[in-house]
Design a protein around this motif. Structure first.
Motif, PDB file in Angstrom:
ATOM      1  N   ILE A  51       0.851  -1.178   0.000  1.00 30.11           N
ATOM      2  CA  ILE A  51       0.000   0.000   0.000  1.00 30.11           C
ATOM      3  C   ILE A  51       0.891   1.232   0.000  1.00 30.11           C
ATOM      4  CG2 ILE A  51      -0.267  -0.049   2.540  1.00 30.11           C
ATOM      5  CD1 ILE A  51      -3.161   1.048   2.047  1.00 30.11           C
ATOM      6  N   SER A  52       0.632   2.130  -0.933  1.00 27.95           N
ATOM      7  CA  SER A  52       1.441   3.331  -1.037  1.00 27.95           C
ATOM      8  C   SER A  52       1.066   4.324   0.060  1.00 27.95           C
ATOM      9  CB  SER A  52       1.251   3.972  -2.408  1.00 27.95           C
ATOM     10  OG  SER A  52      -0.028   4.579  -2.494  1.00 27.95           O
ATOM     11  N   SER A  53       1.844   5.390   0.154  1.00 27.03           N
ATOM     12  CA  SER A  53       1.537   6.427   1.135  1.00 27.03           C
ATOM     13  C   SER A  53       0.200   7.094   0.805  1.00 27.03           C
ATOM     14  CB  SER A  53       2.653   7.462   1.183  1.00 27.03           C
ATOM     15  OG  SER A  53       2.858   8.044  -0.087  1.00 27.03           O
ATOM     16  N   GLU A  54      -0.202   7.057  -0.470  1.00 27.94           N
ATOM     17  CA  GLU A  54      -1.489   7.634  -0.885  1.00 27.94           C
ATOM     18  C   GLU A  54      -2.645   6.665  -0.758  1.00 27.94           C
ATOM     19  OE1 GLU A  54       1.194   7.638  -2.933  1.00 27.94           O
ATOM     20  OE2 GLU A  54       1.878   9.704  -2.634  1.00 27.94           O
ATOM     21  N   GLY A  55      -2.331   5.385  -0.457  1.00 27.53           N
ATOM     22  CA  GLY A  55      -3.393   4.401  -0.268  1.00 27.53           C
ATOM     23  C   GLY A  55      -3.640   3.472  -1.440  1.00 27.53           C
ATOM     24  N   SER A  56      -2.841   3.586  -2.498  1.00 30.89           N
ATOM     25  CA  SER A  56      -2.985   2.648  -3.617  1.00 30.89           C
ATOM     26  C   SER A  56      -2.465   1.282  -3.204  1.00 30.89           C
ATOM     27  CB  SER A  56      -2.206   3.153  -4.827  1.00 30.89           C
ATOM     28  OG  SER A  56      -2.690   4.405  -5.248  1.00 30.89           O
ATOM     29  N   THR A  57      -3.164   0.253  -3.649  1.00 29.67           N
ATOM     30  CA  THR A  57      -2.811  -1.104  -3.217  1.00 29.67           C
ATOM     31  C   THR A  57      -2.520  -2.015  -4.401  1.00 29.67           C
ATOM     32  OG1 THR A  57      -5.134  -1.784  -3.195  1.00 29.67           O
ATOM     33  CG2 THR A  57      -4.227  -0.923  -1.141  1.00 29.67           C
ATOM     34  N   ASN A  58      -1.695  -3.023  -4.153  1.00 26.33           N
ATOM     35  CA  ASN A  58      -1.556  -4.107  -5.112  1.00 26.33           C
ATOM     36  C   ASN A  58      -1.232  -5.386  -4.359  1.00 26.33           C
ATOM     37  OD1 ASN A  58       1.520  -4.478  -5.215  1.00 26.33           O
ATOM     38  ND2 ASN A  58       1.282  -2.311  -5.649  1.00 26.33           N
ATOM     39  N   TYR A  59      -1.523  -6.509  -5.021  1.00 22.07           N
ATOM     40  CA  TYR A  59      -1.466  -7.807  -4.372  1.00 22.07           C
ATOM     41  C   TYR A  59      -0.777  -8.842  -5.242  1.00 22.07           C
ATOM     42  CZ  TYR A  59      -5.079  -5.754  -1.441  1.00 22.07           C
ATOM     43  OH  TYR A  59      -5.773  -4.930  -0.583  1.00 22.07           O
ATOM     44  N   ALA A  60      -0.184  -9.820  -4.596  1.00 25.11           N
ATOM     45  CA  ALA A  60       0.289 -10.993  -5.326  1.00 25.11           C
ATOM     46  C   ALA A  60      -0.921 -11.731  -5.896  1.00 25.11           C
ATOM     47  CB  ALA A  60       1.071 -11.908  -4.393  1.00 25.11           C
ATOM     48  N   ASP A  61      -0.728 -12.346  -7.051  1.00 20.90           N
ATOM     49  CA  ASP A  61      -1.835 -13.067  -7.680  1.00 20.90           C
ATOM     50  C   ASP A  61      -2.396 -14.148  -6.761  1.00 20.90           C
ATOM     51  OD1 ASP A  61      -0.434 -13.066 -11.060  1.00 20.90           O
ATOM     52  OD2 ASP A  61      -1.553 -11.546  -9.948  1.00 20.90           O
ATOM     53  N   SER A  62      -1.535 -14.747  -5.960  1.00 25.85           N
ATOM     54  CA  SER A  62      -1.951 -15.871  -5.114  1.00 25.85           C
ATOM     55  C   SER A  62      -2.886 -15.464  -3.980  1.00 25.85           C
ATOM     56  CB  SER A  62      -0.716 -16.566  -4.524  1.00 25.85           C
ATOM     57  OG  SER A  62       0.049 -15.649  -3.764  1.00 25.85           O
ATOM     58  N   VAL A  63      -2.937 -14.170  -3.663  1.00 22.15           N
ATOM     59  CA  VAL A  63      -3.782 -13.720  -2.544  1.00 22.15           C
ATOM     60  C   VAL A  63      -4.854 -12.729  -2.982  1.00 22.15           C
ATOM     61  CG1 VAL A  63      -1.823 -14.037  -0.980  1.00 22.15           C
ATOM     62  CG2 VAL A  63      -2.383 -11.743  -1.808  1.00 22.15           C
ATOM     63  N   ALA A  64      -4.797 -12.256  -4.214  1.00 20.26           N
ATOM     64  CA  ALA A  64      -5.772 -11.268  -4.694  1.00 20.26           C
ATOM     65  C   ALA A  64      -7.180 -11.817  -4.530  1.00 20.26           C
ATOM     66  CB  ALA A  64      -5.483 -10.928  -6.153  1.00 20.26           C
ATOM     67  N   GLY A  65      -8.058 -10.999  -3.966  1.00 16.32           N
ATOM     68  CA  GLY A  65      -9.434 -11.405  -3.722  1.00 16.32           C
ATOM     69  C   GLY A  65      -9.642 -12.066  -2.373  1.00 16.32           C
ATOM     70  N   ARG A  66      -8.567 -12.439  -1.708  1.00 15.94           N
ATOM     71  CA  ARG A  66      -8.675 -13.068  -0.378  1.00 15.94           C
ATOM     72  C   ARG A  66      -8.080 -12.195   0.718  1.00 15.94           C
ATOM     73  NH1 ARG A  66      -5.941 -17.539   0.795  1.00 15.94           N
ATOM     74  NH2 ARG A  66      -4.250 -17.169  -0.695  1.00 15.94           N
ATOM     75  N   PHE A  67      -7.031 -11.447   0.396  1.00 17.32           N
ATOM     76  CA  PHE A  67      -6.342 -10.608   1.378  1.00 17.32           C
ATOM     77  C   PHE A  67      -6.626  -9.139   1.078  1.00 17.32           C
ATOM     78  CE2 PHE A  67      -2.508 -13.607   2.454  1.00 17.32           C
ATOM     79  CZ  PHE A  67      -3.406 -14.635   2.706  1.00 17.32           C
ATOM     80  N   THR A  68      -6.661  -8.341   2.147  1.00 23.89           N
ATOM     81  CA  THR A  68      -6.848  -6.904   1.994  1.00 23.89           C
ATOM     82  C   THR A  68      -5.854  -6.170   2.881  1.00 23.89           C
ATOM     83  OG1 THR A  68      -9.222  -7.202   1.587  1.00 23.89           O
ATOM     84  CG2 THR A  68      -8.471  -4.988   2.166  1.00 23.89           C
ATOM     85  N   ILE A  69      -5.091  -5.289   2.270  1.00 19.43           N
ATOM     86  CA  ILE A  69      -4.168  -4.453   3.026  1.00 19.43           C
ATOM     87  C   ILE A  69      -4.801  -3.088   3.243  1.00 19.43           C
ATOM     88  CG2 ILE A  69      -2.943  -3.619   0.958  1.00 19.43           C
ATOM     89  CD1 ILE A  69      -0.349  -3.690   2.650  1.00 19.43           C
ATOM     90  N   SER A  70      -4.596  -2.531   4.423  1.00 15.57           N
ATOM     91  CA  SER A  70      -5.124  -1.197   4.722  1.00 15.57           C
ATOM     92  C   SER A  70      -4.188  -0.539   5.721  1.00 15.57           C
ATOM     93  CB  SER A  70      -6.546  -1.277   5.278  1.00 15.57           C
ATOM     94  OG  SER A  70      -6.573  -2.013   6.486  1.00 15.57           O
ATOM     95  N   ARG A  71      -4.351   0.751   5.866  1.00 17.27           N
ATOM     96  CA  ARG A  71      -3.510   1.478   6.806  1.00 17.27           C
ATOM     97  C   ARG A  71      -4.331   2.511   7.551  1.00 17.27           C
ATOM     98  NH1 ARG A  71       1.210   3.833   3.498  1.00 17.27           N
ATOM     99  NH2 ARG A  71       1.766   4.771   5.526  1.00 17.27           N
ATOM    100  N   ASP A  72      -3.921   2.766   8.787  1.00 16.66           N
ATOM    101  CA  ASP A  72      -4.520   3.802   9.620  1.00 16.66           C
ATOM    102  C   ASP A  72      -3.372   4.686  10.074  1.00 16.66           C
ATOM    103  OD1 ASP A  72      -5.660   5.418  11.558  1.00 16.66           O
ATOM    104  OD2 ASP A  72      -6.885   3.816  12.388  1.00 16.66           O
ATOM    105  N   ASN A  73      -3.188   5.793   9.382  1.00 16.53           N
ATOM    106  CA  ASN A  73      -2.049   6.655   9.691  1.00 16.53           C
ATOM    107  C   ASN A  73      -2.169   7.298  11.068  1.00 16.53           C
ATOM    108  OD1 ASN A  73      -0.811   6.094   7.222  1.00 16.53           O
ATOM    109  ND2 ASN A  73      -1.782   7.854   6.200  1.00 16.53           N
TER     110      ASN A  73
END
Length: 115
Positions: A51-73
């Motif tokens: 997850i970027s400092s602006e909140g953009s996210t990307n995932y490995a293909d093996s976890v996409a749709g199952r895992f979610t990354i988020s941040r609380d600054n």
């Protein structure tokens, strides 16, 4: 000094869920891109989610749709919500923080998916 402390790992049955947390200190947390990596036994460490400092996210293909990354600054914390876990997700999960060539790692937290 910069510290990253992961928590939330453990033993879970296949199909179960876990939420990992990584608390940062000694850093301007909101400026950092944050990532979760994992390393299974006898395998290379791999990127799971970012997850970027602006909140953009990307995932490995093996976890996409199952895992979610988020941040609380406000809490200096990044999370990894993991759903539909399977034995292939068993690994030590590491938190990473990166900014302007600086790169920091947490100590890791073990996730074991087993019946």
């Amino acid at each position: 000094q910069v510290q990253l402390v992961e928590s939330g790992g453990g033993l879970v049955q296949p199909g179960g869920s876990l939420r990992l947390s990584c608390a940062g200190s000694g850093m301007s947390f909101s400026s950092y891109a944050m990532g979760w990596y994992r390393q299974a036994q006898e395998k290379r460490r791999e990127l799971v989610a970012h997850i970027s400092s602006e909140g953009s996210t990307n995932y490995a293909d093996s976890v996409a749709g199952r895992f979610t990354i988020s941040r609380d600054n406000a809490k200096n914390t990044v999370y990894l919500q993991m759903e539909s876990l399977n034995p292939g997700d068993t690994a030590v999960y590491y938190c990473n923080a990166g900014w302007l060539g600086l790169n920091y790692w947490g100590q890791g937290t073990q996730v074991t998916v087993s019946s």
